[in-house]
Scaffold this motif. Structure first.
Motif, mmCIF file in Angstrom:
data_model
loop_
_atom_site.group_PDB
_atom_site.id
_atom_site.type_symbol
_atom_site.label_atom_id
_atom_site.label_comp_id
_atom_site.label_asym_id
_atom_site.label_seq_id
_atom_site.Cartn_x
_atom_site.Cartn_y
_atom_site.Cartn_z
ATOM 1 N N LEU A 98 -41.087 2.037 -6.265
ATOM 2 C CA LEU A 98 -42.373 2.425 -5.694
ATOM 3 C C LEU A 98 -42.611 1.611 -4.430
ATOM 4 N N SER A 140 -44.747 1.519 -0.488
ATOM 5 C CA SER A 140 -45.894 2.031 0.263
ATOM 6 C C SER A 140 -45.427 3.028 1.313
ATOM 7 N N THR A 142 -52.118 9.342 -12.423
ATOM 8 C CA THR A 142 -53.441 9.841 -12.039
ATOM 9 C C THR A 142 -54.476 8.747 -12.219
ATOM 10 N N LEU A 182 -50.692 3.719 -6.661
ATOM 11 C CA LEU A 182 -51.532 4.829 -6.203
ATOM 12 C C LEU A 182 -51.916 4.795 -4.738
ATOM 13 N N PHE A 183 -51.740 3.682 -4.026
ATOM 14 C CA PHE A 183 -52.144 3.541 -2.621
ATOM 15 C C PHE A 183 -53.669 3.396 -2.495
ATOM 16 N N THR A 242 -56.154 6.565 -2.434
ATOM 17 C CA THR A 242 -56.415 7.125 -3.756
ATOM 18 C C THR A 242 -57.433 6.284 -4.505
ATOM 19 N N GLN A 252 -53.721 11.721 -7.532
ATOM 20 C CA GLN A 252 -52.442 11.657 -8.225
ATOM 21 C C GLN A 252 -51.337 11.182 -7.298
ATOM 22 N N ARG A 253 -50.317 10.604 -7.931
ATOM 23 C CA ARG A 253 -49.066 10.335 -7.247
ATOM 24 C C ARG A 253 -47.944 10.811 -8.163
ATOM 25 N N VAL A 300 -43.841 11.039 -8.749
ATOM 26 C CA VAL A 300 -42.532 10.514 -8.368
ATOM 27 C C VAL A 300 -41.492 11.042 -9.348
#
Length: 640
Positions: free
Chosen positions: A112, A114, A146, A300-301, A304, A319-320, A322
């Motif tokens: 994960l 950025s 989420t 999630l950044f 988000t 949501q993210r 992957v």
């Protein structure tokens, strides 16, 4: 002896007569490769096909790195076992790691990072890594993260601002006041001095300094890779792993506690399909807020996270998604993986679980009475360099396991695409009273694709054994039974061919018009005529194990006539019930069995060395394999 020292009434409990309860004979164990699931540790009891799929994955094909694509015969066999009437099953996954030196290389994974960071940079960017907990192509999961937020939990009673519906170490999104409201990730803490709540952030934040507090968590869902009806790769239905906060304590239920290589509970260890690596580095700072903020930022950044202030935000905006990659099914397992290795290694690296792999994993489970290795006779078990069949070595390992554990019988498969003569050669490679061989392979419907496929019969026969045991008893030969799953047979054996195979202990599956596909043989592969019938071998296993377990109370009792009488009565009571149920021959109990336990069965040396010897003889009923009606013609006469 109790002491009676004063007048009165004394009530004492005296032991009654001991009884022997018959043990189960229908619990099976399968060993072989699957798409997912643990590779070490004691296996869990499965009572349905859905239980298997939840842990070990679906029956989509396997892709071995050294041999290509092959049928998932264990998964197909598990479905067949339950469809045929089986009810209790253990599965042990046999897995052969690729020669990479690191067991975790067979796991699906993704780092994960950025936005804008290169995940393949050297050195790699600091961050969390999502990794499938178990190896396999089924570990190339699609993971959906989420953000979940609740309603504002800040209340304003007369005594001042307070929090409700939260617990200590819960993660929240705190909104500060001012002309430009801003939010930050914080952790709820309690002042041990006065019990008041505050928020842990870059510095302590009192509730007077915030205008809203929203509890936040992360919902983790996964989709497993599979195939559709056309055999094309797709992702399966969405399965919820759980909703997690960021409680960093080992006793908690936070994301970094449950999503690890070794979760805290047995259920999580079997059903949580992924782990988060790198969380330990986040926790090293020691501040729960820093760890939670860093984890959320990577999962999630920031953009988000800002939606936490509006719980009504559509899930798609918070949501993210992957996808894990590079998971493999390893290499085709060899006899070493089937037997089990004391030096086995896997990603979990649990020293208490590692010795339990292959057949070693089921040695301590006493209830098992049927063992099979579905698919082990297929083509990928041939060593092209040596030209020798590894399939026979695996079958030999399963048979040796059953012989060593005494009360188990192996269900074996003939090789695929065999003719009667080649099956006969295969059977003659070994003789055993603890194994039965079945031929030919079955034609069934693939549970995903709906196509007709050929499958080895042993797992299906284990289900037939269990069904026959539960409906008629273990003394009934598991033959002349309908194969419910069969659409056809790989080869329709005729009577002349079975005349060749049956005397040698090859149990044939036959088609009879009007009756369908039937099991038409019930012999072991033993050259000893006393043990040629499968039902006799399994019935003696049942009697011996029942007596073994039902007389454990005898150990360390006073070895004298009173104990001998008690043992004899206990065993006779059990055998009398068996005789009444028709398992033993004779028109009277005396003709069906005898039990001796007295001075005639033990010498003074036996008594001096603490040995109690009980001699038991039983006349078990054998199957009516050949039904003969002798018919003759006679001339009618008239009587006046």
């Amino acid at each position: 002896m109790p002491q009676y020292l004063s007048p009165g009434v004394y009530v004492e409990e005296l032991p009654g007569s001991r009884t022997i309860q018959g043990v189960s004979t229908s619990v099976a164990a399968f060993v072989g490769p699957t798409r997912f699931g643990p590779t070490s540790g004691r296996p869990e009891l499965l009572t349905s096909y859905a239980d298997f799929v939840g842990i070990y994955g679906d029956p989509a094909d396997l892709r071995f790195g050294d041999n290509g694509q092959f049928r998932n015969h264990v998964a197909l066999g598990v479905k067949g076992f339950f469809d045929e009437g089986g009810a209790s099953l253990y599965v042990v996954r046999a897995f052969a790691h690729r020669d990479t030196g690191a067991p975790e290389d067979d796991h699906g994974r993704t780092r994960l990072v950025s936005p804008g960071e290169d995940p393949d940079a050297s050195p790699p960017p600091a961050g969390l890594t999502l990794r499938a907990r178990f190896p396999g192509t089924a570990g190339n999961l699609r993971v959906i993260l989420t953000l979940r937020s609740g309603n504002d939990c800040l209340v304003q009673p007369n005594s001042g601002p307070a929090l409700t519906r939260v617990r200590e170490f819960d993660t929240v999104w705190a909104v500060t006041g001012g002309s430009h409201p801003a939010g930050s990730v914080n952790v709820v803490r309690r002042n041990p001095a006065d019990g008041s709540w505050f928020l842990s952030g870059e510095s302590r934040i009192d509730l007077d300094d915030v205008v809203a507090v929203y509890p936040i968590s992360v919902l983790v869902e996964v989709q497993r890779p599979t195939t559709d009806a056309r055999g094309l790769p797709v992702f399966g239905p969405t399965v919820t792993v759980g909703e997690f906060g960021f409680d960093p304590r080992p006793i908690g239920t936070g994301l970094t506690t449950v999503l690890t290589a070794n979760p805290p509970t047995r259920r999580q260890a079997l059903t949580v399909p992924l782990a988060i690596e790198g969380a330990a580095d986040l926790l090293a700072a020691g501040d729960p807020q820093d760890a939670a903020a860093a984890a959320l930022a990577q999962l999630l950044f920031g953009a988000t996270l800002e939606t936490a202030s509006n719980p009504a935000t559509p899930p798609a905006n918070r949501q993210r998604v992957v996808t894990l990659a590079d998971g493999t099914d390893g290499n085709a397992p060899d006899v070493t993986e089937y037997e089990g290795m004391p030096t086995f290694a896997d990603y979990q690296d649990d020293l208490t679980a590692l010795p339990f792999n292959g057949l070693l994993a089921i040695e301590a489970i006493e209830d098992i009475s049927i063992v099979s290795a579905p698919g082990s006779s297929t083509g990928w078990n041939t060593d092209p360099a040596l030209g020798t069949p590894i399939a026979q070595a695996i079958a030999g390992a399963v048979v040796s396991h059953c012989e060593r554990l005494l009360y188990r019988v192996a269900a074996l498969d003939a090789p695929p695409n065999s003719l009667p003569t080649t099956v006969l050669d295969y059977r003659n490679l070994r003789s055993s009273t603890h194994a039965a061989l079945y031929f030919p392979w079955l034609v069934v419907s693939h549970p995903i694709e709906g196509t007709r496929i050929t499958v080895p019969p042993s797992a299906y026969m284990a289900g037939v054994w269990a069904r026959s045991d539960n409906t008629r008893g273990v003394i009934k030969a598991p033959a002349n039974e309908v194969i419910r799953s069969a659409l056809d047979l790989e080869l329709r054996v005729n009577k002349a061919q079975q005349d060749l195979l049956n005397p040698e202990g090859v149990n044939c599956l036959r088609y009879f018009p009007g009756s369908g596909f039937l099991v038409w043989g019930a012999r072991t592969i033993s050259d000893d005529p006393e043990w040629k019938y499968l039902s006799i071998r399994r019935y003696f296993n049942y009697v011996e194990r029942s007596i073994d377990q039902g007389t454990q109370w005898v150990v360390f009792e006073i070895n004298g006539p009173a104990l001998w009488d008690a043992v004899r009565q206990t065993v006779e009571g059990f055998l009398f019930t068996e005789w009444k149920n028709g398992a033993l021959l004779g028109r009277s109990p005396e003709q069906g069995y005898f039990v001796r336990c007295d001075e005639s069965t033990m010498t003074p040396d036996d008594l001096d060395n603490g040995r109690l010897i009980c001699q038991i003889g039983i006349a078990a009923a054998k199957p009516a394999e050949f039904v003969i009606f002798r018919i003759s013609q006679f001339t009618a006469t008239t009587q006046s």
